[in-house]
Design an enzyme around this catalytic site. Structure first.
Site, short mmCIF file in Angstrom:
data_model
loop_
_atom_site.label_atom_id
_atom_site.label_comp_id
_atom_site.label_asym_id
_atom_site.label_seq_id
_atom_site.Cartn_x
_atom_site.Cartn_y
_atom_site.Cartn_z
N GLU A 35 -5.05 1.73 17.55
CA GLU A 35 -5.30 0.96 16.32
C GLU A 35 -6.61 0.20 16.46
O GLU A 35 -6.76 -0.64 17.35
CB GLU A 35 -4.15 0.00 16.03
CG GLU A 35 -4.40 -1.00 14.93
CD GLU A 35 -4.83 -0.36 13.61
OE1 GLU A 35 -5.88 -0.76 13.08
OE2 GLU A 35 -4.12 0.55 13.12
N ARG A 37 -7.97 -2.00 14.34
CA ARG A 37 -8.02 -3.33 13.74
C ARG A 37 -7.89 -4.44 14.78
O ARG A 37 -8.38 -5.56 14.58
CB ARG A 37 -6.90 -3.47 12.69
CG ARG A 37 -7.01 -4.71 11.81
CD ARG A 37 -5.79 -4.83 10.91
NE ARG A 37 -5.68 -3.68 10.03
CZ ARG A 37 -6.26 -3.60 8.84
NH1 ARG A 37 -7.00 -4.60 8.39
NH2 ARG A 37 -6.10 -2.53 8.09
N CYS A 44 -0.88 -2.92 5.36
CA CYS A 44 0.34 -3.53 4.82
C CYS A 44 0.59 -4.91 5.40
O CYS A 44 0.73 -5.89 4.67
CB CYS A 44 1.53 -2.62 5.09
SG CYS A 44 3.11 -3.32 4.60
N GLY A 117 -9.92 5.51 17.49
CA GLY A 117 -9.59 6.83 18.01
C GLY A 117 -10.36 7.94 17.31
O GLY A 117 -10.60 7.87 16.10
N GLY A 183 -8.48 -3.08 -13.08
CA GLY A 183 -7.39 -2.19 -12.72
C GLY A 183 -6.04 -2.83 -13.02
O GLY A 183 -5.76 -3.93 -12.54
N TYR A 186 -0.32 -1.85 -9.57
CA TYR A 186 0.57 -2.77 -8.86
C TYR A 186 -0.19 -3.92 -8.21
O TYR A 186 0.14 -5.10 -8.41
CB TYR A 186 1.33 -2.01 -7.76
CG TYR A 186 2.36 -1.01 -8.20
CD1 TYR A 186 2.27 -0.36 -9.43
CD2 TYR A 186 3.44 -0.69 -7.38
CE1 TYR A 186 3.23 0.56 -9.82
CE2 TYR A 186 4.40 0.23 -7.75
CZ TYR A 186 4.28 0.86 -8.98
OH TYR A 186 5.22 1.78 -9.35
N VAL A 240 -15.40 -0.74 -16.93
CA VAL A 240 -16.44 -1.61 -16.39
C VAL A 240 -17.56 -0.71 -15.89
O VAL A 240 -17.33 0.15 -15.04
CB VAL A 240 -15.90 -2.49 -15.25
CG1 VAL A 240 -17.02 -3.31 -14.64
CG2 VAL A 240 -14.78 -3.38 -15.76
N MET A 323 1.27 6.26 -2.18
CA MET A 323 0.71 5.48 -1.08
C MET A 323 1.56 4.21 -0.92
O MET A 323 1.24 3.15 -1.46
CB MET A 323 -0.74 5.12 -1.36
CG MET A 323 -1.69 6.30 -1.25
SD MET A 323 -3.41 5.78 -1.52
CE MET A 323 -4.31 7.22 -0.92
N HIS A 449 31.50 -10.10 -8.60
CA HIS A 449 31.23 -10.96 -9.76
C HIS A 449 31.18 -12.42 -9.30
O HIS A 449 32.02 -12.85 -8.52
CB HIS A 449 32.32 -10.79 -10.81
CG HIS A 449 32.17 -11.73 -11.98
ND1 HIS A 449 31.27 -11.51 -12.99
CD2 HIS A 449 32.82 -12.89 -12.27
CE1 HIS A 449 31.35 -12.50 -13.87
NE2 HIS A 449 32.29 -13.35 -13.46
#
Length: 470
Positions: A35, A37, A44, A117, A183, A186, A240, A323, A449
């Site tokens: 990884e 980062r 996420c 990698g 946009g 979501y 835009v 995605m 309930h």
């Protein structure tokens, strides 16, 4: 010469990569995860799902304290925003979860390499380490799990200051006076909701004539009305074409999507959120002979194997699939099972999608529009939260549950919820679709309930026109 030999190396430590690596190790495979980062969890956990949900929760509580507590008989003094404290809490949540994944790697004996990698040949991954130097790993199998990046828009250059991606929108130093979101999907709606609750004027500019494209149209219309009541403004069928830095912010050039006269819209901050694209740059795919399509996606077969034997791909790099972090996790588990010689499969008809605005929106399966286009006869059951006792008692009665079932077999084909905790309520309907259940199966299941879940049961009863409480 390779430094170490592994049964499988996952390139990418996001939801698909880290979950797949853990599963592979549990199945007895010698496993490594690379990884770049420097912190696990991918987009996420670091700059996506988790920090945005932390801010959504905090901003929701702030909004409730300012506007809704009096309705519950709770009198409060002046409510002040501590944006720094809110951001610190978000960072604490992210940090704790990232460390948690590292702990899971140690527990399951997954080798973790912080670095970039690159596939350098058959069964070989070269890792340029973040701390300097490099290591070459020999791998019987390689899994590409590098996720996605922000989709660019010509004429709009992201600087993460006044023109930001979702990453920058999570860390603004102050509440903007006017935030323009490019946009209406979501991510844009969630981040727009956060900053609207904290006091910003928010305008959403969407190229299409509706928000949340792909969502069941009835839900999309209701969501837009709900967000409109909360103060979000919408400019639909608008594109835009340019963004120019100006004193105090940005000047956007807008045009009708169908063509027409241009106009200028000023904003303090602009959020570019028109989608995401696969991240495959610098992986050495061309040199390794891995096919990549014209959009940068990596096609695979039913075993998630690319055109090159021993090289697999999962998650956001796959074409024509949602995605979503949880989808990537399922693929990570299945690819590990297949590499280990076991049987596994992902049911893409049973992958839920959730928008964490308020009200929340959650869907699984097919929409009405998809069923009509496919010529599938169906029955529909709909039940409003306004008739649900728990929703009324909680003061969160907006929205409804809608179920779609095959007209001949009654098999559940789609489920769509807009309302309180929709993202949680959808789970039983995901299970129902996974198990090929009918709407009658859901209707005959006893629901406690008073709970919000009773709205699901009532919607199932309504498929045959016989709800009990509406």
């Amino acid at each position: 010469m390779s430094d170490e030999h592994f049964d499988v190396v996952f390139i990418g430590g996001g939801p698909g990569g880290y979950v797949g690596a853990i599963k592979a190790a549990q199945l007895g495979l010698r496993t490594a995860c690379v990884e770049m980062r420097g912190s696990l969890g991918g987009t996420c956990l670091n700059v996506g799902c988790i920090p945005s949900k932390a801010l959504l929760q905090s901003s929701h509580l702030y909004h409730e304290a300012r506007t809704e507590m009096a309705g519950h008989g709770i009198k409060m003094g002046e409510v002040a925003l501590d944006l720094g404290g809110m951001m610190a809490r978000k960072e604490q949540v992210v940090g704790d979860l990232t460390k948690g994944i590292e702990g899971l790697f140690k527990k399951n004996k997954v080798t973790y390499l912080a670095g970039r990698g690159r596939i350098t040949g058959a069964g070989s991954v070269e890792v340029t380490l973040n701390d300097g130097g490099s290591r070459t790993l020999a791998a019987e199998n390689i899994v590409i799990a590098t996720g996605s990046d922000v989709m660019p828009l010509p004429g709009v250059e992201v600087d993460e200051k006044t023109i930001v991606s979702s990453t920058g929108a999570l860390s603004l130093a102050k509440v903007p006076k006017h935030l323009v979101v490019i946009g209406g999907g979501y991510i844009g709606l969630e981040m727009g909701s956060v900053w609207r609750r904290l006091g910003a004027e928010v305008t959403v500019v969407e190229f299409l004539d509706r928000i949340t494209p792909g969502m069941d149209a009835e839900l999309a219309r209701h969501l837009q009305r709900a967000l409109d009541k909360q103060g979000l403004q919408f400019r639909l069928s608008t594109k835009v074409t340019a963004a120019k830095k100006a004193r105090g912010g940005v000047e956007l050039t807008l045009e009708p999507a169908a063509g027409g006269e241009a106009e200028t819209l000023k904003a303090n901050v602009v959020l570019l959120s028109i989608g995401r694209r696969p991240f495959t740059d610098g992986l050495g795919l061309a040199e390794a002979g891995v096919t990549v399509d014209e959009r940068g996606f990596v096609p695979v077969d039913e075993d998630y194997q690319t055109n090159v034997a021993g090289i697999f791909a999962i998650g956001d790099v796959l074409p024509d699939r949602p995605m979503l972090a949880h989808k990537a996790e399922e693929e990570g588990v299945v690819v590990a099972e297949k590499i280990a010689g076991h049987v596994g499969a992902v049911n893409y008809d049973a992958i839920p999608g959730v928008v964490y605005t308020w009200p929340e929106v959650a869907t699984v399966g097919q929409s009405e529009e998809q069923l009509k286009e496919a010529g599938i006869a169906y029955n529909k059951g709909r039940f409003s939260f306004a008739a649900n006792s728990r929703a009324r008692a909680s003061g969160e009665a907006e929205g409804f549950v809608k179920l779609l079932a095959d007209a001949e077999t009654d098999r559940l084909l789609g489920a769509h919820i807009i309302g309180p905790d929709a993202g949680t309520l959808i789970a039983e309907l995901v299970l129902a679709i996974e198990m090929c259940a009918s709407s009658e199966d859901v209707a005959l299941t006893c629901h406690a309930h008073p709970t919000l879940n009773e709205a699901v049961k009532e919607a199932a009863l309504a498929v045959t026109g016989k709800p009990l409480n509406m």
